[in-house]
Design a protein around this motif. Structure first.
Motif, PDB file in Angstrom:
ATOM      1  N   LEU A 295     -39.476 -37.175 -35.668  1.00 55.61           N
ATOM      2  CA  LEU A 295     -40.510 -36.242 -35.235  1.00 55.61           C
ATOM      3  C   LEU A 295     -39.980 -35.409 -34.083  1.00 55.61           C
ATOM      4  O   LEU A 295     -39.484 -35.945 -33.085  1.00 55.61           O
ATOM      5  N   GLY A 296     -40.090 -34.093 -34.207  1.00 57.63           N
ATOM      6  CA  GLY A 296     -39.680 -33.205 -33.142  1.00 57.63           C
ATOM      7  C   GLY A 296     -40.822 -32.894 -32.195  1.00 57.63           C
ATOM      8  O   GLY A 296     -41.947 -33.389 -32.346  1.00 57.63           O
ATOM      9  N   SER A 297     -40.560 -32.069 -31.217  1.00 56.66           N
ATOM     10  CA  SER A 297     -41.560 -31.698 -30.232  1.00 56.66           C
ATOM     11  C   SER A 297     -42.738 -30.988 -30.894  1.00 56.66           C
ATOM     12  O   SER A 297     -42.568 -30.107 -31.733  1.00 56.66           O
ATOM     13  N   ASN A 298     -43.968 -31.399 -30.522  1.00 60.13           N
ATOM     14  CA  ASN A 298     -45.213 -30.807 -31.018  1.00 60.13           C
ATOM     15  C   ASN A 298     -45.379 -30.934 -32.526  1.00 60.13           C
ATOM     16  O   ASN A 298     -46.088 -30.147 -33.147  1.00 60.13           O
ATOM     17  N   GLU A 299     -44.726 -31.914 -33.140  1.00 62.45           N
ATOM     18  CA  GLU A 299     -44.923 -32.170 -34.563  1.00 62.45           C
ATOM     19  C   GLU A 299     -45.949 -33.268 -34.759  1.00 62.45           C
ATOM     20  O   GLU A 299     -46.177 -34.095 -33.876  1.00 62.45           O
TER      21      GLU A 299
END
Length: 323
Positions: A295-299
């Motif tokens: 999971l990346g940032s803001n996902e």
């Protein structure tokens, strides 16, 4: 609308029916039916699973079951115990006309159960002193309920006003997972794609339904703001577990608003504070195992259950949330 990194759990809508029972005052106990001096009923503990699946070895799991008693055999659950269990709790759920215990709900901590094993060492007995194994998991009840599941578990706070499912959650070591005042809640997505959340109102029913050293059950009910849709969330907190079992129901027809409401989606929005570059989501699959991905940032992770064969497959990923 952005909520940062969030977890959206989407579920089907359950239509609730209410049954009203009228009962007279309990009849006097029959003096000839004296409470049994002692009893011991052996029980077997094993895992049930669907055909074609296999059992899983268990460690420190909670066993929950109902147990019946003969009329006049037990005046209350206070003298009960589970032979061999160091942590257990008991709650009367039904009574005979004379007021004696008819059914009891029993929970106890099972240290180990091997794969496909049957454990016959336990028994429901008299001669106990009721709940054993530590203090109650939950406390509070007027506006705020706090659950502390102990070693290896979590500390979670649920609030009645501006109900947001979890107002705060932290691990035993103090790591914060959900921060107080977060914009989460039970979500209802109307036909036009508008998102309505429970955090704009208060839970009308907010109580600890069961509490003890092994398990605590909390019930919250209320209305989702601007939608005339009701919700019920049932929490089960377990001793020394960091997971929480949630049962969520939506009521799309009410006494004061009997017409049904059409919707595009519904579920839970839980706004987390999990940060870092090495976060992985693990989603269980029907065939066993799990699917893992970073999971990346803001996902966000969106889990969807489809029950209609006529849904729009081209737009099934767009449920109204801006992630």
């Amino acid at each position: 609308m952005k909520f940062g990194r969030s977890l959206h759990i989407l579920s089907s809508v359950a239509i609730l029916f209410c049954l009203i029972f009228l009962s007279a005052a309990p009849l006097p106990r029959d003096p000839s039916m004296a409470e049994a001096a002692s009893f011991s009923y052996p029980i077997e503990v094993f895992e049930t699973y669907p055909k074609g699946e296999s059992a899983t070895a268990r460690t420190n799991e909670i066993v929950t079951f109902g147990f019946p008693f003969k009329r006049g055999e037990l005046s209350s659950v206070n003298p009960l115990r589970v032979k061999g269990a160091a942590t257990a709790q008991f709650r009367q759920t039904a009574e005979w006309p004379d007021g004696s215990v008819k059914w009891a709900l029993i929970d106890f901590l099972l240290p180990n159960l091997g794969n496909n094993a049957i454990d016959s060492s336990y028994a429901v007995e008299s001669g106990g002193s009721g709940n054993i194994g530590g203090s109650n998991i939950c406390s509070g009840g007027s506006g705020t309920i706090t659950a502390n599941t102990g070693a290896g578990g979590i500390r979670a706070v649920i609030k009645q006003n501006n109900f947001n499912v979890f107002d705060s959650v932290e691990l035993e070591d103090g790591t914060s997972l959900v921060v107080s005042g977060n914009p989460g809640g039970v979500a209802f997505i109307d036909e036009g794609g508008g998102i309505h959340l429970s955090n704009s109102g208060s839970a009308s029913r907010f109580e600890i339904r069961e509490n003890g050293p092994t398990r605590c059950q909390v019930v919250a009910e209320g209305m989702i703001g601007g939608s005339n849709v009701g919700y019920r969330v049932i929490y089960d907190f377990l001793k020394e577990k960091s997971r929480v079992n949630l049962a969520v129901s939506l009521k799309n027809a009410l006494f004061n608003s009997p017409t049904h409401k059409a919707f595009r989606g519904a579920g839970l929005l839980i706004d987390t504070e999990i940060e870092g570059d090495n976060i992985t989501a693990n989603i269980a699959s029907q065939s066993g195992g799990a699917t893992s991905f970073p999971l990346g940032s803001n996902e966000s992770v969106v889990i969807t259950n489809w029950y209609s064969s006529a849904h729009d497959t081209e737009n099934e990923g767009n449920l109204g949330f801006d992630t």
